[in-house]
Design a protein around this motif. Structure first.
Motif, mmCIF file in Angstrom:
data_model
loop_
_atom_site.group_PDB
_atom_site.id
_atom_site.type_symbol
_atom_site.label_atom_id
_atom_site.label_comp_id
_atom_site.label_asym_id
_atom_site.label_seq_id
_atom_site.Cartn_x
_atom_site.Cartn_y
_atom_site.Cartn_z
ATOM 1 N N ARG A 50 0.814 -1.215 0.000
ATOM 2 C CA ARG A 50 0.000 0.000 0.000
ATOM 3 C C ARG A 50 0.850 1.269 0.000
ATOM 4 O O ARG A 50 0.501 2.262 -0.638
ATOM 5 C CB ARG A 50 -0.943 0.005 1.208
ATOM 6 N N GLU A 51 1.974 1.248 0.712
ATOM 7 C CA GLU A 51 2.792 2.453 0.847
ATOM 8 C C GLU A 51 4.121 2.352 0.099
ATOM 9 O O GLU A 51 4.999 3.196 0.299
ATOM 10 C CB GLU A 51 3.044 2.736 2.334
ATOM 11 N N GLY A 52 4.273 1.369 -0.748
ATOM 12 C CA GLY A 52 5.531 1.209 -1.449
ATOM 13 C C GLY A 52 6.628 0.733 -0.523
ATOM 14 O O GLY A 52 6.446 0.607 0.699
ATOM 15 N N VAL A 53 7.802 0.463 -1.077
ATOM 16 C CA VAL A 53 8.942 -0.042 -0.306
ATOM 17 C C VAL A 53 10.220 0.525 -0.907
ATOM 18 O O VAL A 53 10.342 0.661 -2.129
ATOM 19 C CB VAL A 53 8.991 -1.591 -0.332
ATOM 20 N N ALA A 54 11.186 0.847 -0.036
ATOM 21 C CA ALA A 54 12.505 1.284 -0.483
ATOM 22 C C ALA A 54 13.554 0.252 -0.088
ATOM 23 O O ALA A 54 13.363 -0.521 0.865
ATOM 24 C CB ALA A 54 12.857 2.634 0.133
ATOM 25 N N VAL A 55 14.666 0.236 -0.820
ATOM 26 C CA VAL A 55 15.832 -0.549 -0.413
ATOM 27 C C VAL A 55 17.003 0.405 -0.266
ATOM 28 O O VAL A 55 17.104 1.405 -0.985
ATOM 29 C CB VAL A 55 16.180 -1.676 -1.410
ATOM 30 N N ASP A 56 17.879 0.098 0.691
ATOM 31 C CA ASP A 56 18.993 1.007 0.974
ATOM 32 C C ASP A 56 20.030 1.015 -0.138
ATOM 33 O O ASP A 56 20.761 1.998 -0.312
ATOM 34 C CB ASP A 56 19.643 0.656 2.313
ATOM 35 N N ASP A 57 20.114 -0.090 -0.922
ATOM 36 C CA ASP A 57 21.119 -0.155 -1.981
ATOM 37 C C ASP A 57 20.680 -1.126 -3.064
ATOM 38 O O ASP A 57 20.613 -2.335 -2.835
ATOM 39 C CB ASP A 57 22.470 -0.585 -1.389
ATOM 40 N N GLY A 58 20.386 -0.585 -4.241
ATOM 41 C CA GLY A 58 20.030 -1.425 -5.383
ATOM 42 C C GLY A 58 21.201 -1.715 -6.291
ATOM 43 O O GLY A 58 21.044 -2.434 -7.294
ATOM 44 N N ASN A 59 22.387 -1.215 -5.944
ATOM 45 C CA ASN A 59 23.542 -1.419 -6.814
ATOM 46 C C ASN A 59 23.879 -2.888 -7.060
ATOM 47 O O ASN A 59 24.264 -3.252 -8.177
ATOM 48 C CB ASN A 59 24.757 -0.697 -6.238
ATOM 49 N N PRO A 60 23.737 -3.792 -6.067
ATOM 50 C CA PRO A 60 24.080 -5.202 -6.310
ATOM 51 C C PRO A 60 23.244 -5.868 -7.405
ATOM 52 O O PRO A 60 23.633 -6.928 -7.908
ATOM 53 C CB PRO A 60 23.831 -5.862 -4.949
ATOM 54 N N ILE A 61 22.111 -5.277 -7.771
ATOM 55 C CA ILE A 61 21.268 -5.867 -8.812
ATOM 56 C C ILE A 61 22.062 -6.067 -10.102
ATOM 57 O O ILE A 61 21.826 -7.031 -10.846
ATOM 58 C CB ILE A 61 20.033 -4.982 -9.055
ATOM 59 N N ALA A 62 23.033 -5.206 -10.354
ATOM 60 C CA ALA A 62 23.825 -5.300 -11.585
ATOM 61 C C ALA A 62 24.618 -6.588 -11.678
ATOM 62 O O ALA A 62 25.055 -6.975 -12.764
ATOM 63 C CB ALA A 62 24.767 -4.107 -11.698
ATOM 64 N N THR A 63 24.821 -7.286 -10.566
ATOM 65 C CA THR A 63 25.604 -8.520 -10.614
ATOM 66 C C THR A 63 24.904 -9.607 -11.423
ATOM 67 O O THR A 63 25.553 -10.435 -12.048
ATOM 68 C CB THR A 63 25.895 -9.063 -9.198
ATOM 69 N N SER A 64 23.558 -9.613 -11.412
ATOM 70 C CA SER A 64 22.845 -10.706 -12.084
ATOM 71 C C SER A 64 21.778 -10.243 -13.065
ATOM 72 O O SER A 64 21.418 -10.988 -13.974
ATOM 73 C CB SER A 64 22.180 -11.619 -11.043
#
Length: 449
Positions: free
Chosen positions: A416-430
């Protein structure tokens, strides 16, 4: 700070249905193995559809350090000119495997029976992960390992000058350990035998056979017995990498929980040792279908169609399915938060030694978003209250783990209120195209700060 760059805070919010076609990248497991087996062959291996994420690119750089020639062509295809079985040269630099446990463990296996030494390191996540599960069986071949306390990186492997064949029973289900032993067995005389009590992903066996190795698999009372004849001359191959079922999990699961969604994910590899998530989702009542079933490059492939599924129910996930979906439990726990009832996942202690402690990481974030979660050493349960029930609103820690980051971003697309992550940089690994792919389907995903 992430291992490959600056911290990138990210946030998703509910926006509307996800619609369209999601062309996910190539399979990460097969991409790693394509580069390594190409480097161990004599001649040119051509690869189409290689995953160009940081993990795989680090493996490509490692193969160059061991003497192979690795080239990316303008059309996106790759060539590997290999040095042959046992032909690795001693690298003149430390091998940095970034975030990849698969990469470092498979490469250790591939060089462990060559008369050379190599030092391995990785990012802040990888240097915390245990390597003894690989170095212990490699020692049976005659290799030596010297690293930090607890068998952790940085670590130097001194390859066996006169390797001996090994018969090894894998103590816990691990395709990485099995594959490291098989790759080490390539340059050992005689027969190397690996016994799995519980079958794990079999890409290494399939691909070794494709490259010309003599390898057989037999189901016995001991378990799955894999026998490899050492010192073959591997023949270079033309490889078309199927699309990654682990990456496909994110647009598929997002479509299931975002109202009104209808997403097609084409060309996904559905090797039975990798497809456990999709059968689990169907067991929960997901509107998920396999279309255009076919075989490509010796691997079963299909197009996946996922539609919003408001009537999903919590289930007990069969523990024997764990090895076929070990990387997908984080995003499964997100789907479970929008199902009705309790989803219980057991036999999953391997999650505690992945890029992060994935049981704890998902539990902490889900609880912060208002979801009921309980955990134990090798289990996790998530109790959902159906569509629209997840409050969200939290900033969740990714712990330098790409799958944790993507799972919470998927959660935010329906919370309902969305979600944040502190660091999305690791997504680039895969999954380096995760952001444009998801926004192209209609998701609201933004970088912050």
């Amino acid at each position: 700070m992430s291992g490959h760059g600056q911290t990138i805070p990210m946030r998703t919010r509910p926006k509307g249905p996800l619609k369209g076609t999601a062309d996910v990248p190539g399979d990460k497991s097969i991409s790693h193995r394509s580069l390594i087996l190409g480097a161990l062959s004599v001649g040119e291996t051509k690869i189409i559809g290689l995953l160009e994420g940081d993990d795989v690119l680090d493996t490509g750089r490692a193969m160059e350090a061991f003497g192979a020639e690795v080239t990316r062509h303008d059309d996106g295809s790759w060539s590997v000119f290999g040095v042959g079985t046992g032909g690795f040269a001693e690298p003149d630099r430390v091998i940095d495997c970034g975030n990849s446990g698969t990469g470092v463990r498979l490469i250790m296996g591939a060089m462990a029976t060559c008369p050379i030494s190599a030092t391995f390191t990785g990012d802040a996540s990888l240097v915390k992960r245990p390597m003894a599960r690989v170095t212990d069986p490699l020692a049976l071949f005659g290799a030596q390992a010297v690293g930090r306390s607890g068998g952790r990186l940085p670590m130097t492997i001194v390859g066996a000058a006169d390797p001996v064949p090994v018969r090894y029973t894998v103590p816990v289900p691990s395709a990485q350990v099995k594959s490291a032993v098989l790759l080490a067995g390539l340059n050992a005389p005689g027969h190397t035998v690996v016994i799995e009590r519980e079958a794990t992903r079999d890409h290494t066996e399939r691909m070794l056979a494709g490259f010309g190795a003599e390898i057989s698999t037999e189901d016995t009372e001991e378990g799955r017995v894999i026998t490899l004849t050492g010192q073959p001359e591997l023949k270079p191959q033309d490889i078309v990498v199927p699309r990654d079922p682990s990456s496909a999990a994110f647009p598929v699961c997002a479509a299931l929980i975002v109202p009104g969604s209808d997403v097609l994910v084409p060309g996904i590899g559905l090797n039975p040792t990798r497809a456990g998530l999709y059968y689990t989702l169907q067991d929960m009542g997901a509107d998920l279908t396999f279309e255009n079933m076919r075989e490509e490059g010796g691997e079963p492939v299909a197009d996946l169609r996922a539609r919003h599924s408001p009537d999903m129910k919590g289930i007990d996930v069969p523990p024997e399915r764990a090895a076929t979906m070990i990387d997908e439990y984080p995003v499964l726990s997100v789907v479970a938060a929008f199902a009705t009832g309790t989803t219980r996942m057991t036999g999953v202690k391997e999650l505690r030694v992945k890029e992060s402690d994935r049981i704890q990481a998902m539990a902490d974030g889900l609880i912060a978003c208002g979801v009921a979660v309980d955990t134990g050493e090798d289990w996790m349960s998530v109790t959902g209250e159906g569509p629209g029930s997840v409050k969200g609103g939290a900033t969740c820690a990714s712990h330098l783990d790409h799958r944790i980051a993507m799972s919470f971003l998927v959660l935010g697309m329906a919370a309902r209120e969305g979600v944040a992550v502190d660091d999305g940089n690791p997504i680039a690994t895969s999954f380096p195209i995760f952001e444009p792919l998801m926004t192209g389907l209609g998701a609201e995903l933004a970088r912050e700060g």
